[in-house]
Design an enzyme around this catalytic site. Structure first.
Site, short mmCIF file in Angstrom:
data_model
loop_
_atom_site.label_atom_id
_atom_site.label_comp_id
_atom_site.label_asym_id
_atom_site.label_seq_id
_atom_site.Cartn_x
_atom_site.Cartn_y
_atom_site.Cartn_z
N CYS A 14 -8.92 6.48 4.78
CA CYS A 14 -7.72 5.94 5.44
C CYS A 14 -8.05 5.08 6.67
CB CYS A 14 -6.79 7.09 5.85
SG CYS A 14 -5.33 6.49 6.72
N VAL A 54 -1.48 10.85 6.66
CA VAL A 54 -2.51 11.02 7.68
C VAL A 54 -2.60 9.71 8.45
CG1 VAL A 54 -3.85 12.77 6.45
CG2 VAL A 54 -4.33 10.36 5.99
N1 LIG Z 1 2.14 4.27 9.87
C1 LIG Z 1 1.18 5.29 9.56
C2 LIG Z 1 0.52 4.95 8.24
C3 LIG Z 1 -0.42 6.05 7.77
C4 LIG Z 1 -0.70 5.95 6.27
O1 LIG Z 1 -0.15 5.08 5.55
N2 LIG Z 1 -1.54 6.87 5.77
C5 LIG Z 1 -1.80 6.91 4.34
C6 LIG Z 1 -3.30 6.98 4.05
S1 LIG Z 1 -4.13 5.56 4.65
C7 LIG Z 1 -1.21 8.19 3.77
O2 LIG Z 1 -1.33 9.24 4.36
N3 LIG Z 1 -0.61 8.10 2.59
C8 LIG Z 1 -0.11 9.25 1.92
C9 LIG Z 1 1.24 9.03 1.34
O3 LIG Z 1 1.87 8.00 1.66
O4 LIG Z 1 1.70 9.88 0.59
C10 LIG Z 1 0.15 5.42 10.69
O5 LIG Z 1 -0.08 4.40 11.38
O6 LIG Z 1 -0.39 6.51 10.92
#
Ligand SMILES: N[C@@H](CCC(=O)N[C@@H](CS)C(=O)NCC(=O)O)C(=O)O
Length: 224
Positions: A14, A54
């Site tokens: 991530c 995350v």
């Molecule tokens: N806006 C969030 C974006 C975080 C994000 O998109 N994390 C992704 C992994 S890179 C995630 O956890 N995705 C899981 C999901 O959407 O179910 C931040 O800046 O922390």
């Protein structure tokens, strides 16, 4: 019970997690890191995370209670305000607001780059590559002397762009080269970030292989 008061709940690939890890490493703050499987999120994680994403930062407070922070920008700003080490934001309110704006720009550039990297067909790859390169051209036009985004000192904007540029160090240079062609300031910045110890240490040694495996699983044309 973790030995430190900070636990970063992560995923190995991530880029948003990497932002927080880079800030922690820049500030030499000890922390624990727990990687989770985002395709089978554990119940404890779903109970803690309002968005199911995350990074999360668990902050064990003086009374032993754990507070939960989510959203990478909020986490990075909390670390900036509470931890020592070199400041990653300028003191000047205008300069700080400008950095925050470029961080938002980085998130949009990341979306273009991610869609390019994962594209399963050529028209999508071409369109997203154009959009991403357009953003790099804009960065080129606002960068000054370097080597970092705002000059001699590493800043929050650098922490946010480093995970994005990392993808292009893994790809075949035949793919990355035209995207960064004729962008000398951005290219020098990218190389400088790739060599920064906090950026290197923010991912595990098998990151590149995991990333290539991700592209294969996605059916990305870049994996072919
Ligand atoms: N806006 C969030 C974006 C975080 C994000 O998109 N994390 C992704 C992994 S890179 C995630 O956890 N995705 C899981 C999901 O959407 O179910 C931040 O800046 O922390």
């Amino acid at each position: 019970m973790p030995e430190t008061s900070l636990t970063l709940v992560s995923h190995p690939l991530c880029p948003f997690v990497q932002r927080a890890a880079i800030v922690l490493l820049e500030k030499a703050v000890p922390f624990d890191r727990i990687d989770i499987d985002l395709s089978a999120k554990p119940d404890w994680f779903l109970a803690l995370s309002p968005t199911g994403k995350v990074p999360l930062l668990k902050v064990r407070q003086a009374d032993g209670e754990a507070a939960i922070l989510f959203e990478s920008t909020a986490i990075c700003e909390y670390l900036e305000e509470t931890q020592g080490g070199a400041a990653l934001y300028p003191d000047d309110a205008l300069a700080r607001a400008q950095q925050r704006a470029w961080i938002e720009f980085a998130t949009q550039a990341l979306a273009d780059a991610w869609q390019f990297l994962n594209a399963a067909d050529q028209p999508t790859a071409d369109a997203r590559q154009r959009a991403f390169r357009g953003k790099l051209q804009r960065l080129e036009s606002v960068m000054e002397s370097g080597p970092y985004f705002r000059g001699a000192a590493f800043s929050m904007v650098d922490a946010v762009f480093a995970p994005l540029f990392r993808y292009f160090d893994i790809l075949d240079p035949k793919v990355s080269r035209p995207i960064f062609e004729d962008l000398p300031r951005v290219s020098a910045w990218r190389a400088k970030l790739a060599a920064r110890p906090s950026v290197i240490a923010a991912v595990a040694k098998d990151y590149a292989e995991r990333f290539r495996e991700h592209l294969r699983r996605q059916g990305a044309i870049l994996a072919a």
